[in-house]
Scaffold this motif. Structure first.
Motif, PDB file in Angstrom:
ATOM      1  N   THR A 272      12.708   1.930   8.642  1.00  0.00           N
ATOM      2  CA  THR A 272      12.636   3.354   9.029  1.00  0.00           C
ATOM      3  C   THR A 272      11.394   3.590   9.891  1.00  0.00           C
ATOM      4  O   THR A 272      10.477   2.742   9.920  1.00  0.00           O
ATOM      5  CB  THR A 272      12.509   4.250   7.781  1.00  0.00           C
ATOM      6  OG1 THR A 272      11.266   3.951   7.143  1.00  0.00           O
ATOM      7  CG2 THR A 272      13.654   4.028   6.806  1.00  0.00           C
ATOM      8  N   THR A 273      11.356   4.738  10.542  1.00  0.00           N
ATOM      9  CA  THR A 273      10.187   5.053  11.375  1.00  0.00           C
ATOM     10  C   THR A 273       8.933   5.116  10.499  1.00  0.00           C
ATOM     11  O   THR A 273       7.863   4.638  10.882  1.00  0.00           O
ATOM     12  CB  THR A 273      10.390   6.417  12.074  1.00  0.00           C
ATOM     13  OG1 THR A 273      11.686   6.396  12.639  1.00  0.00           O
ATOM     14  CG2 THR A 273       9.354   6.674  13.131  1.00  0.00           C
ATOM     15  N   GLY A 274       9.066   5.711   9.323  1.00  0.00           N
ATOM     16  CA  GLY A 274       7.926   5.811   8.395  1.00  0.00           C
ATOM     17  C   GLY A 274       7.395   4.436   8.040  1.00  0.00           C
ATOM     18  O   GLY A 274       6.185   4.206   8.045  1.00  0.00           O
ATOM     19  N   GLN A 275       8.314   3.516   7.749  1.00  0.00           N
ATOM     20  CA  GLN A 275       7.895   2.156   7.383  1.00  0.00           C
ATOM     21  C   GLN A 275       7.217   1.467   8.565  1.00  0.00           C
ATOM     22  O   GLN A 275       6.222   0.765   8.420  1.00  0.00           O
ATOM     23  CB  GLN A 275       9.097   1.340   6.913  1.00  0.00           C
ATOM     24  CG  GLN A 275       9.600   1.748   5.536  1.00  0.00           C
ATOM     25  CD  GLN A 275      10.911   1.073   5.177  1.00  0.00           C
ATOM     26  OE1 GLN A 275      11.804   0.913   6.022  1.00  0.00           O
ATOM     27  NE2 GLN A 275      11.051   0.683   3.920  1.00  0.00           N
ATOM     28  N   MET A 276       7.791   1.690   9.757  1.00  0.00           N
ATOM     29  CA  MET A 276       7.231   1.073  10.966  1.00  0.00           C
ATOM     30  C   MET A 276       5.799   1.584  11.189  1.00  0.00           C
ATOM     31  O   MET A 276       4.893   0.805  11.492  1.00  0.00           O
ATOM     32  CB  MET A 276       8.144   1.438  12.151  1.00  0.00           C
ATOM     33  CG  MET A 276       7.931   0.604  13.373  1.00  0.00           C
ATOM     34  SD  MET A 276       8.369  -1.129  13.143  1.00  0.00           S
ATOM     35  CE  MET A 276       6.992  -1.878  13.968  1.00  0.00           C
ATOM     36  N   ASN A 277       5.630   2.909  10.998  1.00  0.00           N
ATOM     37  CA  ASN A 277       4.286   3.480  11.171  1.00  0.00           C
ATOM     38  C   ASN A 277       3.306   2.850  10.188  1.00  0.00           C
ATOM     39  O   ASN A 277       2.163   2.544  10.525  1.00  0.00           O
ATOM     40  CB  ASN A 277       4.301   4.998  10.945  1.00  0.00           C
ATOM     41  CG  ASN A 277       5.044   5.700  12.062  1.00  0.00           C
ATOM     42  OD1 ASN A 277       5.261   5.119  13.130  1.00  0.00           O
ATOM     43  ND2 ASN A 277       5.471   6.925  11.815  1.00  0.00           N
ATOM     44  N   ARG A 278       3.775   2.676   8.976  1.00  0.00           N
ATOM     45  CA  ARG A 278       2.926   2.091   7.930  1.00  0.00           C
ATOM     46  C   ARG A 278       2.508   0.661   8.314  1.00  0.00           C
ATOM     47  O   ARG A 278       1.346   0.273   8.192  1.00  0.00           O
ATOM     48  CB  ARG A 278       3.706   2.108   6.611  1.00  0.00           C
ATOM     49  CG  ARG A 278       3.054   1.437   5.474  1.00  0.00           C
ATOM     50  CD  ARG A 278       2.064   2.341   4.748  1.00  0.00           C
ATOM     51  NE  ARG A 278       1.264   1.538   3.830  1.00  0.00           N
ATOM     52  CZ  ARG A 278      -0.049   1.443   3.885  1.00  0.00           C
ATOM     53  NH1 ARG A 278      -0.741   2.121   4.766  1.00  0.00           N
ATOM     54  NH2 ARG A 278      -0.699   0.691   3.028  1.00  0.00           N
TER      55      ARG A 278
ATOM     56  N   ASN B 111       2.360  -0.604  11.326  1.00  0.00           N
ATOM     57  CA  ASN B 111       1.416  -0.541  12.444  1.00  0.00           C
ATOM     58  C   ASN B 111       0.008  -0.228  11.950  1.00  0.00           C
ATOM     59  O   ASN B 111      -0.970  -0.840  12.370  1.00  0.00           O
ATOM     60  CB  ASN B 111       1.859   0.516  13.462  1.00  0.00           C
ATOM     61  CG  ASN B 111       3.042   0.027  14.287  1.00  0.00           C
ATOM     62  OD1 ASN B 111       3.192  -1.171  14.530  1.00  0.00           O
ATOM     63  ND2 ASN B 111       3.907   0.935  14.704  1.00  0.00           N
ATOM     64  N   GLU B 112      -0.048   0.729  11.025  1.00  0.00           N
ATOM     65  CA  GLU B 112      -1.332   1.133  10.459  1.00  0.00           C
ATOM     66  C   GLU B 112      -2.025  -0.069   9.793  1.00  0.00           C
ATOM     67  O   GLU B 112      -3.213  -0.322  10.011  1.00  0.00           O
ATOM     68  CB  GLU B 112      -1.014   2.174   9.399  1.00  0.00           C
ATOM     69  CG  GLU B 112      -2.082   3.165   9.041  1.00  0.00           C
ATOM     70  CD  GLU B 112      -1.499   4.121   8.004  1.00  0.00           C
ATOM     71  OE1 GLU B 112      -1.955   4.055   6.860  1.00  0.00           O
ATOM     72  OE2 GLU B 112      -0.543   4.880   8.317  1.00  0.00           O
TER      73      GLU B 112
ATOM     74  N   LYS C 249      -2.103  -0.365  19.332  1.00  0.00           N
ATOM     75  CA  LYS C 249      -1.649   0.549  18.275  1.00  0.00           C
ATOM     76  C   LYS C 249      -0.382   0.087  17.568  1.00  0.00           C
ATOM     77  O   LYS C 249      -0.144   0.412  16.416  1.00  0.00           O
ATOM     78  CB  LYS C 249      -1.403   1.936  18.882  1.00  0.00           C
ATOM     79  CG  LYS C 249      -2.640   2.784  18.975  1.00  0.00           C
ATOM     80  CD  LYS C 249      -2.254   4.259  18.907  1.00  0.00           C
ATOM     81  CE  LYS C 249      -3.260   5.120  19.623  1.00  0.00           C
ATOM     82  NZ  LYS C 249      -2.762   5.722  20.863  1.00  0.00           N
ATOM     83  N   ASN C 250       0.472  -0.608  18.307  1.00  0.00           N
ATOM     84  CA  ASN C 250       1.771  -0.964  17.720  1.00  0.00           C
ATOM     85  C   ASN C 250       2.015  -2.465  17.731  1.00  0.00           C
ATOM     86  O   ASN C 250       1.675  -3.160  18.689  1.00  0.00           O
ATOM     87  CB  ASN C 250       2.895  -0.289  18.508  1.00  0.00           C
ATOM     88  CG  ASN C 250       2.801   1.217  18.413  1.00  0.00           C
ATOM     89  OD1 ASN C 250       2.610   1.759  17.332  1.00  0.00           O
ATOM     90  ND2 ASN C 250       2.886   1.884  19.552  1.00  0.00           N
TER      91      ASN C 250
END
Ligand code: ASP
Length: 602
Positions: free
Chosen positions: A336-342, A344-345, A355-356
């Motif tokens: 999911t986008t949320g997981q992807m953001n996590r 990346n973080e 950043k990514n």
């Protein structure tokens, strides 16, 4: 006070007069008949109060509240079980019988409780404030007793192997384990301090010089550091040291010890000997020196695939001696986008300079990737093949220095495993030795060389020349860690036992002769008088108990742990100390004064 404990009575006891004692676990009134579940540390027995058996006892039983301490006498009877009605309880070991009470002694009443003991409580502060109530809950009683059981097993095993249990000082000097020390003012030596030991390292080595040959201690260690789920300011090691041994001897001893502890704690047999991996392999393949090998998600090197690449970023990294590597998170293209953001973080925290994370995923037969159009056809097919990239997979890339890429992909690997729920199998035990650790590492901020394990660790015999010539980055140590499912259970090394080599190691660490004498003079002195070759290891008892108990935090297996601010909320520790007492130990500065000094200095 009792004839039996609360998990003892069975159908074979029917007809016997018994006396039980314990806490009221629950009280139910069913049409004037009171049912009490009586609990002690072993379990629960149902007791029934009927007026026709004893009026007095039945009367008194109406007033019982949970956690009252009571003594109940009566006769064991079978629970009613017929076609129409079945009052037996399969979930209880005592579920086929009950005690029909003829006497009740209320020994101590309980106030209304701050929380219910039969429910999981998420408010950890409240649990800790009333830890003695929290520990009454069967899960916690079991954890604490389980810990005792595995500790006894360890003691037994080591005693049988000829190891002597020896205590070493708690009031000692600062030690170089790398954490901050807890300090204790020494009243009889004004202006001086003891430090609580971070580990009994030097003392156990001195015991070897003293001719003890085989030592162990269930040792309390103290480190003043920031706390996490598996860290506490005081924790317990099973600390071991032996003379006339090499790495293989320690490895075999510890494998046997862990077998015994797992047998005692879980009744299971773990492998007789554990897998092994070098530190470098662990870092290259798993991006961690304590890899969880229950799942694959291995890091794969793509130097071959991009040998001819003209893609600028990869080209310059490879030309500068760096690496391009990737992991394939199987069946995770649906991230999911949320997981992807996590992710990346996490990658950025681990040192990703952009950043990514770069990725390629294959969904519905289509490759999706910001990189796809940049790669040549040969590169594409080489990557697909090297990564075994199949429908539904997603591959994450990192490029940079070997260490940097390992750290980034290692973190991405463990996070993906969490997201994919690959770590849930708590019955799989993947033990592993990680060997050949580096001896020294360079501190990023100061540029100084520091000991990876500690300064008493023996350099690898093949790398002594490198140590002498200052090629510190490439000196391996005779040091080993034992790892289980991504947790470091313990670590140790074969030690330096020669004065000159020890002095050489201190010099590499930038400790000059004067400082060596002040801090380690006793050890260097001891090495002058015939020190035997020796080595050892320390296991983290709290962590082992946590894993055996199936818990996620060591706080669940420590009777009175501290919270993440280092406080004991039950005893309100740490506490303020009166001026008078401070003066007696020659401490004049109060917190307020100290704070003022610090802020005016800065
Ligand atoms: N004293 C070491 C530690 O606490 C263990 C050892 O080398 O035996 O990590």
């Amino acid at each position: 006070m009792r004839t039996h404990h609360c998990n003892e009575l069975r159908e074979s006891h029917i007809g016997q007069a018994v006396t039980l004692i314990g806490w009221v676990n629950s009280a139910r009134d069913q049409g004037g008949v009171i049912f009490i579940d009586l609990r002690d540390r072993e379990g629960v027995t149902q007791c029934v109060f009927r007026t026709e058996v004893s009026n007095d006892a039945a009367d008194l039983s109406h007033k019982l509240r949970v956690e009252d301490v009571v003594q109940i006498s009566g006769r064991v009877e079978a629970r009613l079980r017929s076609e129409e009605i079945d009052t037996t309880n399969d979930k209880l070991a005592t579920g086929k019988i009950e005690v029909v009470a003829d006497q009740l002694v209320v020994i101590n009443k309980a106030d209304v409780l701050p929380f219910q003991l039969d429910k999981e409580l998420s408010n950890e502060d409240l649990r800790m404030k009333y830890r003695y109530l929290d520990l009454r809950r069967p899960r916690m009683t079991r954890n604490i007793r389980l810990r005792s059981k595995i500790t006894s097993a360890a003691r037994r095993f080591l005693n049988d192997a000829g190891y002597d249990e020896i205590e070493t000082p708690i009031l000692s000097n600062p030690t170089p384990e790398g954490a901050r020390d807890f300090l204790v003012p020494a009243r009889l030596n004004p202006g001086r301090f003891y430090a609580l030991p971070q580990a009994p390292q030097q003392y156990k080595q001195l015991l070897m010089v003293a001719g003890i040959e085989k030592y162990f201690q269930i040792a309390r260690c103290f480190r003043d550091e920031d706390l996490r789920a598996d860290r506490q300011p005081e924790f317990t090691q099973i600390d071991i040291e032996a003379s006339f041994v090499g790495q293989e001897d320690i490895i075999r001893l510890v494998e046997g010890l862990l077998q015994e502890m797992f047998q005692a704690g879980l009744g299971i047999e773990i492998p007789k000997s554990f897998e092994r991996m070098t530190y470098q392999q662990a870092m290259d393949i798993y991006g961690s020196d304590k890899p969880d090998t229950r799942y694959d998600l291995k890091i794969i090197d793509l130097a071959q695939c991009f040998a001819q690449t003209e893609f600028k970023i990869f080209r310059s990294v490879l030309d500068q001696g760096g690496v391009v590597r990737a992991i394939n998170a199987k069946s995770f293209a649906s991230i999911t986008t949320g997981q992807m953001n996590r992710l990346n973080e996490i990658a950025v925290q681990a040192g990703l300079p952009v950043k990514n994370l770069a990725f390629i995923k294959l969904e519905n037969g289509e490759y999706k990737s910001p990189l796809w159009k940049i790669f040549t056809d040969e590169e594409k097919s080489a990557v697909v093949k090297a990564m075994n990239l199949e429908e539904g997979d997603i591959v994450f890339f990192a490029a940079g220095s070997r260490e940097n890429v390992s750290t980034i992909l290692g973190r991405v690997r463990t996070e993906c495993a969490e997201m994919l729920q690959l770590t849930l199998n708590k019955n799989q035990w993947n033990f592993l030795w990680v060997v050949d650790f580096p001896l020294l590492a360079q501190d990023e901020e100061s540029g100084n060389w520091v000991a990876v394990h500690h300064p008493f660790t023996r350099p690898h015999p093949d790398d002594l020349q490198k140590l002498a010539s200052g090629d510190f980055a490439n000196v391996r140590a005779v040091a080993y860690d034992v790892v289980l499912n991504g947790y470091e259970l313990g670590g140790g090394s074969i030690r330096i036992h020669e004065k000159d080599l020890q002095a050489q190691m201190f010099s590499a660490l930038g400790i000059d002769e004067h400082e060596q004498q002040i801090k380690f003079g006793h050890l260097l002195d001891a090495f002058r008088f015939g020190a035997p070759p020796h080595g050892g290891l320390a296991l983290g008892l709290d962590r082992i108990a946590m894993l055996i108990a199936g818990e996620d935090s060591i706080r669940e297996v420590i009777a009175f742990p501290k919270n993440n601010k280092g406080a004991d909320l039950m005893a309100s520790s740490p506490c303020h100390i009166e001026h008078k007492l401070l003066r007696e130990v020659y401490i004049s500065s109060t917190y307020k004064e100290a704070k003022q000094t610090v802020s005016s200095d800065s």
